[in-house]
Design a protein around this motif. Structure first.
Motif, PDB file in Angstrom:
ATOM      1  N   VAL A   3       0.743  -1.217   0.030  1.00  0.00           N
ATOM      2  CA  VAL A   3       0.024   0.041   0.075  1.00  0.00           C
ATOM      3  C   VAL A   3       0.909   1.416   0.006  1.00  0.00           C
ATOM      4  O   VAL A   3       0.529   2.075  -0.782  1.00  0.00           O
ATOM      5  N   ALA A   4       1.943   1.281   0.730  1.00  0.00           N
ATOM      6  CA  ALA A   4       2.902   2.299   0.639  1.00  0.00           C
ATOM      7  C   ALA A   4       3.349   2.685  -0.509  1.00  0.00           C
ATOM      8  O   ALA A   4       3.487   3.869  -0.924  1.00  0.00           O
ATOM      9  N   GLN A   5       3.712   1.790  -1.323  1.00  0.00           N
ATOM     10  CA  GLN A   5       4.266   1.801  -2.807  1.00  0.00           C
ATOM     11  C   GLN A   5       2.995   2.565  -3.699  1.00  0.00           C
ATOM     12  O   GLN A   5       3.430   3.375  -4.374  1.00  0.00           O
ATOM     13  N   ASP A  29       7.475   7.216  -4.591  1.00  0.00           N
ATOM     14  CA  ASP A  29       8.965   6.980  -4.292  1.00  0.00           C
ATOM     15  C   ASP A  29       9.337   6.711  -2.942  1.00  0.00           C
ATOM     16  O   ASP A  29      10.410   6.975  -2.581  1.00  0.00           O
ATOM     17  N   ALA A  30       8.331   6.215  -2.298  1.00  0.00           N
ATOM     18  CA  ALA A  30       8.614   5.733  -0.856  1.00  0.00           C
ATOM     19  C   ALA A  30       9.792   4.805  -0.947  1.00  0.00           C
ATOM     20  O   ALA A  30       9.968   3.766  -1.818  1.00  0.00           O
TER      21      ALA A  30
END
Length: 277
Positions: free
Chosen positions: A154-156, A161-162
């Motif tokens: 989910v972060a990606q 750019d995480a």
């Protein structure tokens, strides 16, 4: 010392918060109700809190909440700071971040963002967050292609750019949606039934489990998915082991009525109270 070590090694606040809340719940909620009058076996014993108890519980709750906000900011700076001396904590800013910046109470913006991205840009996970639990014991060195934690995925999606190890919480509701779409919300019935059954159970094992699971339920609702379930699974097994230890030598199970007679006849109440105190 162990709490500090675990926080520095794993950067998780769950355990110190969980144990503090466990002490609070055990002291004020569970302990006063362990021994009931035999003439009223089906009634809940009233809780009698003195002014000192009330002030203590309010102070502890306030301290835990503010500490939780500050520790999140500390953990974020600790991951990037070259030394502890570079870390600066502003309590006012920590509280603001908790509500507005994606902190403890501001994660809803991530849920709204994921509603925009799934399934328009990314497909549903089709239960990966759940069946992945079976793969947790397998080291990634043995299985390099092991499915990633859903928070990392989910972060990606939210921030391409995480860094690869970044995790973004969408809570249990967001996680159900990511896996099963709008119908996933029905999964809350399953979790609600499981927690409700524990909450209504008269068994001493359930009382012990509830005493240490409060923060994990919050963690599950607000943030990560895999860790809280694993932690609750371990706590459930440990709670049952502790209950077995406390009830050794008794012939009756800990149901609502037999527990009352067992405690009184075997005079176990002082032992249980002394352990809790």
């Amino acid at each position: 010392g162990l709490e500090v070590f675990m926080f520095l090694m794993f950067r998780t606040r769950t355990f110190p918060v969980m144990h503090a809340i466990g002490l609070l719940v055990g002291w004020f909620v569970i302990a006063p109700q362990l021994v009931l009058e035999e003439r009223t076996p089906k009634r809940r014993a009233p809780m009698r809190l003195t002014a000192v108890h009330k002030i203590s519980i309010v102070t502890l709750v306030a301290t835990l909440i503010i500490g939780m906000f500050a520790l999140r900011v500390f953990r974020g700076q600790f991951e990037t700071a070259a030394s502890v001396s570079e870390i600066e904590i502003d309590l006012a800013e920590s509280v603001r971040f908790a509500f507005e910046g994606g902190g403890e109470l501001g994660y809803s913006k991530f849920v709204f963002k994921i509603l925009e991205l799934v399934p328009e840009e990314h497909g549903h996970m089709h239960g990966q967050s759940y069946y992945r639990l079976l793969f947790v014991p397998i080291p990634r060195s043995v299985w390099p292609e092991k499915p990633l934690n859903s928070q990392r995925i989910v972060a990606q999606w939210i921030d391409p750019d995480a860094v690869s190890i970044q995790t973004t919480p969408v809570g249990i509701i967001g996680d159900l949606y990511v896996n099963f779409g709008s119908w996933g919300i029905l999964g809350m019935l399953v979790f609600g039934y499981a927690f409700g059954r524990q909450d209504r159970s008269p068994q001493i094992a359930s009382a012990i489990f509830l005493g240490v699971s409060f923060s994990m339920v919050f963690h599950l609702t607000r943030g990560a998915f895999t860790n809280p379930l694993l932690e609750m699974g371990v706590s459930f097994l440990v709670a049952r082991s502790v209950a077995q230890y406390l009830s050794r030598g008794t012939s009756a199970p800990y149901d609502q009525e037999s527990a009352i007679h067992t405690v009184q006849q075997n005079k176990m109440a002082p032992t249980i109270h002394s352990i809790i105190e």
